[in-house]
Design an enzyme around this catalytic site. Structure first.
Site, PDB file in Angstrom:
ATOM      1  N   GLU A  37       1.648   1.972  -3.332  1.00  0.00           N
ATOM      2  CA  GLU A  37       0.237   2.150  -4.027  1.00  0.00           C
ATOM      3  C   GLU A  37       0.113   3.959  -3.819  1.00  0.00           C
ATOM      4  OE1 GLU A  37      -1.529  -1.138  -2.466  1.00  0.00           O
ATOM      5  OE2 GLU A  37      -2.312  -1.757  -4.483  1.00  0.00           O
ATOM      6  N   GLY A  48       0.651  -1.236  -0.128  1.00  0.00           N
ATOM      7  CA  GLY A  48       0.166  -0.034  -0.068  1.00  0.00           C
ATOM      8  C   GLY A  48       0.896   1.287  -0.133  1.00  0.00           C
TER       9      GLY A  48
HETATM   10  N1  CAA Z   1       1.703  -3.909   9.399  1.00  0.00           N
HETATM   11  C1  CAA Z   1       1.878  -4.109  10.663  1.00  0.00           C
HETATM   12  N2  CAA Z   1       2.895  -4.174  11.086  1.00  0.00           N
HETATM   13  C2  CAA Z   1       4.247  -4.107  10.255  1.00  0.00           C
HETATM   14  C3  CAA Z   1       4.076  -4.297   8.918  1.00  0.00           C
HETATM   15  C4  CAA Z   1       3.001  -3.943   8.380  1.00  0.00           C
HETATM   16  N3  CAA Z   1       2.769  -3.872   7.017  1.00  0.00           N
HETATM   17  N4  CAA Z   1       5.324  -4.139   8.716  1.00  0.00           N
HETATM   18  C5  CAA Z   1       6.289  -4.256   9.609  1.00  0.00           C
HETATM   19  N5  CAA Z   1       5.340  -4.518  10.753  1.00  0.00           N
HETATM   20  C6  CAA Z   1       5.855  -4.425  12.001  1.00  0.00           C
HETATM   21  C7  CAA Z   1       6.787  -5.819  12.242  1.00  0.00           C
HETATM   22  O1  CAA Z   1       5.631  -6.847  12.810  1.00  0.00           O
HETATM   23  C8  CAA Z   1       7.516  -5.580  13.428  1.00  0.00           C
HETATM   24  O2  CAA Z   1       6.646  -5.354  14.943  1.00  0.00           O
HETATM   25  P1  CAA Z   1       7.441  -5.831  16.161  1.00  0.00           P
HETATM   26  O3  CAA Z   1       8.477  -5.322  16.292  1.00  0.00           O
HETATM   27  O4  CAA Z   1       6.353  -5.784  16.893  1.00  0.00           O
HETATM   28  O5  CAA Z   1       7.793  -7.390  15.786  1.00  0.00           O
HETATM   29  C9  CAA Z   1       8.113  -4.263  13.091  1.00  0.00           C
HETATM   30  O6  CAA Z   1       7.071  -3.591  12.350  1.00  0.00           O
HETATM   31  C10 CAA Z   1       9.219  -3.900  12.418  1.00  0.00           C
HETATM   32  O7  CAA Z   1       9.363  -4.801  11.248  1.00  0.00           O
HETATM   33  P2  CAA Z   1      10.448  -5.991  11.086  1.00  0.00           P
HETATM   34  O8  CAA Z   1      10.886  -6.460  12.249  1.00  0.00           O
HETATM   35  O9  CAA Z   1      10.211  -6.626   9.935  1.00  0.00           O
HETATM   36  O10 CAA Z   1      11.659  -5.047  10.475  1.00  0.00           O
HETATM   37  P3  CAA Z   1      12.781  -4.797   9.185  1.00  0.00           P
HETATM   38  O11 CAA Z   1      13.485  -3.632   9.390  1.00  0.00           O
HETATM   39  O12 CAA Z   1      13.242  -6.259   9.313  1.00  0.00           O
HETATM   40  O13 CAA Z   1      11.918  -4.817   7.970  1.00  0.00           O
HETATM   41  C11 CAA Z   1      10.090  -4.087   6.412  1.00  0.00           C
HETATM   42  C12 CAA Z   1      11.113  -3.681   7.518  1.00  0.00           C
HETATM   43  C13 CAA Z   1      10.984  -4.467   5.415  1.00  0.00           C
HETATM   44  C14 CAA Z   1       9.150  -3.201   6.188  1.00  0.00           C
HETATM   45  C15 CAA Z   1       9.378  -5.579   6.784  1.00  0.00           C
HETATM   46  O14 CAA Z   1       8.680  -5.459   8.218  1.00  0.00           O
HETATM   47  C16 CAA Z   1       8.268  -5.926   5.972  1.00  0.00           C
HETATM   48  O15 CAA Z   1       8.732  -6.582   4.997  1.00  0.00           O
HETATM   49  N6  CAA Z   1       6.974  -5.489   6.295  1.00  0.00           N
HETATM   50  C17 CAA Z   1       5.753  -5.906   5.401  1.00  0.00           C
HETATM   51  C18 CAA Z   1       5.584  -5.168   4.125  1.00  0.00           C
HETATM   52  C19 CAA Z   1       4.504  -5.624   3.468  1.00  0.00           C
HETATM   53  O16 CAA Z   1       4.223  -6.825   3.456  1.00  0.00           O
HETATM   54  N7  CAA Z   1       3.776  -4.759   3.080  1.00  0.00           N
HETATM   55  C20 CAA Z   1       2.492  -4.955   2.116  1.00  0.00           C
HETATM   56  C21 CAA Z   1       1.439  -5.277   3.340  1.00  0.00           C
HETATM   57  S1  CAA Z   1      -0.123  -5.580   2.650  1.00  0.00           S
HETATM   58  C22 CAA Z   1      -0.560  -4.191   1.773  1.00  0.00           C
HETATM   59  O17 CAA Z   1       0.071  -3.111   1.696  1.00  0.00           O
HETATM   60  C23 CAA Z   1      -2.026  -4.379   1.124  1.00  0.00           C
HETATM   61  C24 CAA Z   1      -2.680  -3.085   0.538  1.00  0.00           C
HETATM   62  O18 CAA Z   1      -2.333  -2.508  -0.069  1.00  0.00           O
HETATM   63  C25 CAA Z   1      -4.079  -3.148   1.075  1.00  0.00           C
END
Ligand code: CAA
Length: 697
Positions: free
Chosen positions: A105, A102
């Site tokens: 997006e 998102g």
């Molecule tokens: N939503 C909620 N929580 C999230 C999140 C998200 N999208 N992304 C990360 N977090 C949280 C993690 O759970 C973690 O929480 P805790 O510390 O409580 O464990 C914290 O943020 C830090 O995350 P990481 O430990 O993973 O940190 P990192 O620096 O190693 O990586 C990152 C950062 C690359 C952003 C990785 O967290 C990641 O890949 N996040 C997911 C990204 C993703 O999949 N985005 C798409 C979401 S779906 C979407 O967006 C659909 C839509 O359009 C409607």
């Protein structure tokens, strides 16, 4: 109004900083904030352009995944993205960190995008069982072209800013301060009168699926190969294809329904569970962030066999200097030759270039004798699996290693408490159980002996992170979490062959669940002699009430060690690796069944599935109950990363909850009555089944 999005001005430019740590996820508060502040800027007569930027470490990294289990509150992200099209003032997305899902997006909804060179952007939604549902599947092809858009959307891998610039996703790279650069970019847009670029245009469909059939097929095949059994990449492609024939608003409308179906699917639930389980695994209940890991600036590996070499490469690949120690110059030379070959292979496959190979090799030093390890911060022993050998090594290491050095063993099943007791410093001894090939496999089982110091464990977990692996903690028991919970699956697979199933039938049932290989084909690959040796070394501990793997022993006695011998459960022709069903295996199974008085019969696929899977789940429940695993999700992460269990099934413990614990408990009891003591039901499984509980919720 939400205060997660600020409002500042610099001259004619309004800056909207998003402040929702840690990753500026687009939860309801952020969505409300963006909508309100964009409208405020649109209505502010002193403002002529708008910059959207993330505070802290990143531009929004996506929707807030934690909100997915609740009904989505308005404004939906798609409404915001579409609303930005209608704002007459140019909007610039200023990207650092990761603009994902998102987040990207939202950036695509902005009229221009600038990024720092270190930024990464992509649409990883398929990894969560969904697809970019806020018009990403419609806007990205318009901005980046079909091929690049499908690459990002279907494979779910982010690209760096330079690639994004090449693909047309960002308009400019900003060296130095992002905010200042973005404001300067906005000023120039105002000065030049550059028209806004609306990424939902053209509003008509953007081509014909027939004209692009080859590209579409390429990504269907890639999705089948890389994400076997997973629906979301195909839903994503369907959505992009819709956008070719439908107008933008119609395609977005169609996406809404498809997105809801995906979000509510079992696969998405499992994948979201896996996302959080992976992050949870790094948290150790009684070792908080205040326990700092010890500094690791130098490493050593004892043993240059297959496992040792993989560990050496894993350390060197992450920038750590490694000293590899062998017992003789000959063994060392052989090991070093194989390490060079390993890197040559990487160069040949285009993974690294020759210069990178030289850099990594330069970090590796060979030596004979432990003295070379006297100044090393962390030593990993990867010698032969023999307890006496390991005790001897640790006793000797104790005499030369510097105070505070971490002494780790790579044993995959042995009593590390006993190994630690062979030293005068058990607080420094831990287990670091790698999986073959250690430089490629992402799982690292960090084993915690009773006397290990908290900072020694924290160091093991930190090493996993530093070397790009997922560290999961286990306590000491035979086989720890990973091998202990998998053994019952392999055991049942071999018993089933003795009872009348063919190896191909057993393996097909398990690949049918989504595993890339069945357990018997895996045994052929890793060598049947490995577990044969283990059974021999534990012969004196065998409980006669436990059914024994006679057939697996017989295969080894006949030299059927697997691929390396040209025959195992299957045969392998002309030195190949393709398993071919072998009638000799059936003849041997018939013979062993006769000797053991095992009746042979037709066996159903259901029985194979239940016996292989439920045996592992029952053991997983015991591992959890005994505190060997801190949480059920840690067992699942072991299966996802150690044994390629399909991520979209979450892991064996998540699967158990999906099936329902009463059903599993019932079948375990029936198998216990039929097959004896190995099937003793886990008390935790029985209790949770009775209480209506679950392992993972
Ligand atoms: N939503 C909620 N929580 C999230 C999140 C998200 N999208 N992304 C990360 N977090 C949280 C993690 O759970 C973690 O929480 P805790 O510390 O409580 O464990 C914290 O943020 C830090 O995350 P990481 O430990 O993973 O940190 P990192 O620096 O190693 O990586 C990152 C950062 C690359 C952003 C990785 O967290 C990641 O890949 N996040 C997911 C990204 C993703 O999949 N985005 C798409 C979401 S779906 C979407 O967006 C659909 C839509 O359009 C409607």
């Amino acid at each position: 109004m939400s205060d997660l999005v600020g409002y500042e001005t610099e001259g004619r430019v309004a800056i909207l900083p998003i402040d929702n740590p840690p990753v500026n996820a687009l939860g309801i508060g952020v969505r409300e904030g963006i909508m309100a502040q964009v409208d405020r800027a649109a209505a502010d007569d002193s403002v002529e352009a708008i910059v959207l930027i993330g505070l802290g470490r990143t531009f929004p990294a996506g929707a807030d995944i934690r909100e997915f289990d609740q009904p989505t509150l308005e404004p939906h992200l798609i409404a915001i993205v579409d609303h930005l099209d209608t704002i007459e003032k140019p909007i610039v997305a200023a990207i650092h960190g990761t603009a994902l899902g998102g987040g990207l997006e939202l950036a695509l909804g902005c009229h221009f995008r600038v990024a720092v060179p270190s930024a990464r952007m992509g649409t990883p939604e398929v990894n969560l069982g969904i697809f970019p549902g806020a018009a990403g599947t419609q806007r990205l092809p318009r901005v980046a072209g079909l091929d690049h858009a499908l690459e990002l959307i279907v494979l779910g891998k982010p690209v760096g800013a330079a690639t994004a610039l090449e693909y047309g996703i960002v308009d400019d790279l900003i060296e130095g301060d992002l905010r200042a650069g973005a404001v300067a970019f906005a000023e120039k847009i105002i000065a030049d009168g550059t028209p806004r670029r609306i990424s939902s245009e053209p509003r008509t469909g953007i081509g014909s699926p027939e004209d692009h059939a080859e590209t579409i097929e390429k990504y269907r095949e890639l999705a089948n190969r890389r994400m076997r059994g997973q629906d979301s990449p195909h839903q994503a492609i369907d959505s992009v294809v819709d956008g070719m024939t439908m107008s933008y608003p119609d395609a977005v409308q169609a996406d809404r329904k498809r997105f809801e179906l995906c979000k509510n699917s079992d696969q998405s639930q499992a994948l979201r569970y896996a996302f959080f389980a992976e992050r949870e695994a790094s948290k150790i209940p009684d070792i908080g962030k205040e326990i700092a890991p010890r500094e690791i600036a130098s490493t050593g590996v004892i043993g240059a066999g297959t496992m040792g070499r993989g560990i050496v490469a894993s350390l060197a690949d992450s920038g750590l200097p490694v000293t590899v120690v062998e017992t003789s110059q000959e063994a060392l030379d052989n090991g070093m030759t194989e390490i060079v070959k390993l890197y040559d292979g990487m160069v040949q496959r285009g993974r690294i270039d020759a210069a990178e190979k030289d850099e990594r090799l330069a970090r590796i030093t060979g030596a004979v004798g432990f003295e070379a390890l006297s100044n090393t911060d962390l030593v990993i022993e990867a010698a032969f699996e023999d307890l006496d050998v390991k005790k001897q090594i640790f006793g000797d290491l104790d005499k030369v290693a510097k105070p505070g050095a971490i002494l780790a063993t790579n044993t995959s099943y042995m009593d590390i408490d006993a190994i630690a007791a062979a030293t005068s410093r058990p607080e420094d001894v831990i287990g670091l159980h790698y999986f073959v090939p250690a430089n490629a496999m992402r799982l690292l089982e960090v084993v915690r002996p009773a006397k290990a110091a908290p900072d020694a464990i924290a160091t093991g977990m930190a090493l996993a992170k530093k070397t790009g692996k997922i560290g999961v903690l286990a306590r000491v028991c035979h086989g720890f979490i990973a091998n202990r919970s998998r053994l019952p699956m392999v055991r049942e697979a071999t018993f089933l062959v003795e009872e009348g199933a063919s190896p191909a039938q057993v393996d097909a049932v398990l690949t049918g669940l989504g595993m890339p290989m069945g357990p018997l084909a895996v045994s052929d690959l890793s060598g049947l002699d490995v577990s044969w040796r283990m059974r021999q070394s534990l012969a004196d501990q065998h409980d006669p009430a436990h059914r024994y793997m006679h057939l697996a022993d017989r295969m080894c006695e006949l030299g059927r060690f697997g691929i390396k011998a040209g025959k195992g459960w299957y045969s392998y022709e002309d030195g190949g690796r393709r398993p071919v069903p072998d009638p000799e295996t059936e003849a041997i199974a018939i013979e062993v069944a006769k000797e053991q008085g095992t009746p042979r019969r037709d066996i159903s696929d259901d029985e194979i599935r239940e016996r292989c899977l439920y045996a592992a789940i029952n053991e997983g429940a015991k591992i959890l109950d005994e505190g060997i695993a801190a949480r059920a999700s840690d067992i699942d992460i072991m299966w996802l990363y150690g044994f390629a269990y399909p991520r979209w099934r979450g892991g064996i413990m998540f699967t158990a909850d999906e099936i329902g614990l009463p059903e599993i408990d019932q079948r375990v009891r029936e198998f216990h009555a039929e097959h004896g003591k190995l099937w003793e039901p886990s008390p935790l499984l029985t209790r949770l089944a009775k209480e209506g509980g679950a392992f993972t919720r």
